[in-house]
Design a protein around this motif. Structure first.
Motif, short mmCIF file in Angstrom:
data_model
loop_
_atom_site.label_atom_id
_atom_site.label_comp_id
_atom_site.label_asym_id
_atom_site.label_seq_id
_atom_site.Cartn_x
_atom_site.Cartn_y
_atom_site.Cartn_z
N UNK A 1 -6.91 -13.93 -1.72
CA UNK A 1 -5.95 -14.01 -0.74
C UNK A 1 -5.86 -12.56 -0.89
N UNK A 2 -5.83 -12.06 -1.29
CA UNK A 2 -5.16 -10.52 -0.79
C UNK A 2 -6.43 -9.91 -0.23
N UNK A 3 -7.53 -10.72 -0.37
CA UNK A 3 -8.88 -10.12 0.20
C UNK A 3 -8.82 -9.80 1.16
N UNK A 4 -9.01 -11.59 2.23
CA UNK A 4 -8.59 -12.25 3.47
C UNK A 4 -7.22 -11.90 3.60
N UNK A 5 -6.18 -11.54 3.25
CA UNK A 5 -4.81 -10.71 4.25
C UNK A 5 -5.33 -9.80 4.75
N UNK A 6 -5.90 -8.69 3.57
CA UNK A 6 -6.43 -7.52 4.09
C UNK A 6 -6.82 -7.11 4.78
N UNK A 7 -8.19 -8.05 4.60
CA UNK A 7 -9.43 -8.29 5.28
C UNK A 7 -8.90 -7.94 6.89
N UNK B 1 4.36 -9.83 -2.25
CA UNK B 1 4.07 -10.86 -2.99
C UNK B 1 3.27 -10.69 -4.11
N UNK B 2 3.01 -11.52 -5.15
CA UNK B 2 2.09 -11.46 -5.48
C UNK B 2 0.58 -13.03 -5.57
N UNK B 3 -0.57 -12.18 -4.78
CA UNK B 3 -1.19 -12.97 -4.89
C UNK B 3 -2.25 -13.06 -4.94
N UNK B 4 -3.86 -14.29 -5.23
CA UNK B 4 -4.92 -14.32 -5.80
C UNK B 4 -5.73 -13.04 -5.38
N UNK B 5 -7.01 -12.84 -5.85
CA UNK B 5 -7.85 -11.81 -5.47
C UNK B 5 -8.04 -12.25 -4.18
N UNK C 1 -8.05 -10.48 -10.55
CA UNK C 1 -6.89 -11.09 -11.11
C UNK C 1 -6.17 -11.30 -9.74
N UNK C 2 -4.70 -11.30 -10.05
CA UNK C 2 -3.83 -11.52 -9.11
C UNK C 2 -3.66 -10.19 -8.73
N UNK C 3 -2.77 -10.28 -7.32
CA UNK C 3 -2.86 -8.65 -7.00
C UNK C 3 -0.96 -8.46 -6.23
N UNK C 4 -0.28 -8.08 -6.71
CA UNK C 4 0.96 -7.33 -6.12
C UNK C 4 0.67 -6.49 -4.95
N UNK C 5 1.30 -7.21 -3.60
CA UNK C 5 0.84 -6.57 -2.53
C UNK C 5 2.69 -6.34 -2.05
#
Length: 80
Positions: free
Chosen positions: A14-20, A8-12, A69-73
């Motif tokens: 959100x992406x940092x929080x999830x991967x952390x 999916x596409x995540x805000x920066x 920017x938003x990130x695709x993960x």
């Protein structure tokens, strides 16, 4: 077997929080194995893995936050 863990596409943020959180789980796993074993070779291997995960996370955070920017993960687990 393939498990689509993230797609999916995540805000920066959100992406940092999830991967952390995901990397913290992996670090905790290695820490628990260190606490349970006395094998010095295994401990050194796991300590190296932990340092590598911390370094990767740090690099990701710097890169992601610099873009703001938003990130695709797309995270897939392949089980063989």
């Amino acid at each position: 077997m393939v498990i689509q863990l993230i797609d999916g596409k995540f805000s920066t943020v959100e992406a940092v929080e999830m991967l952390t959180r995901m990397i913290q789980v992996k670090i905790h796993y290695h820490e628990s194995k260190i606490a349970a074993h006395n094998n010095e070779e295994d401990i050194k291997y796991r300590e190296t893995k932990i340092k590598s995960l911390q370094k990767e996370l740090s690099g990701f955070k710097e890169s992601a936050l610099a873009k703001n920017d938003s990130l695709l993960i797309d995270a897939v687990i392949n089980i063989r």
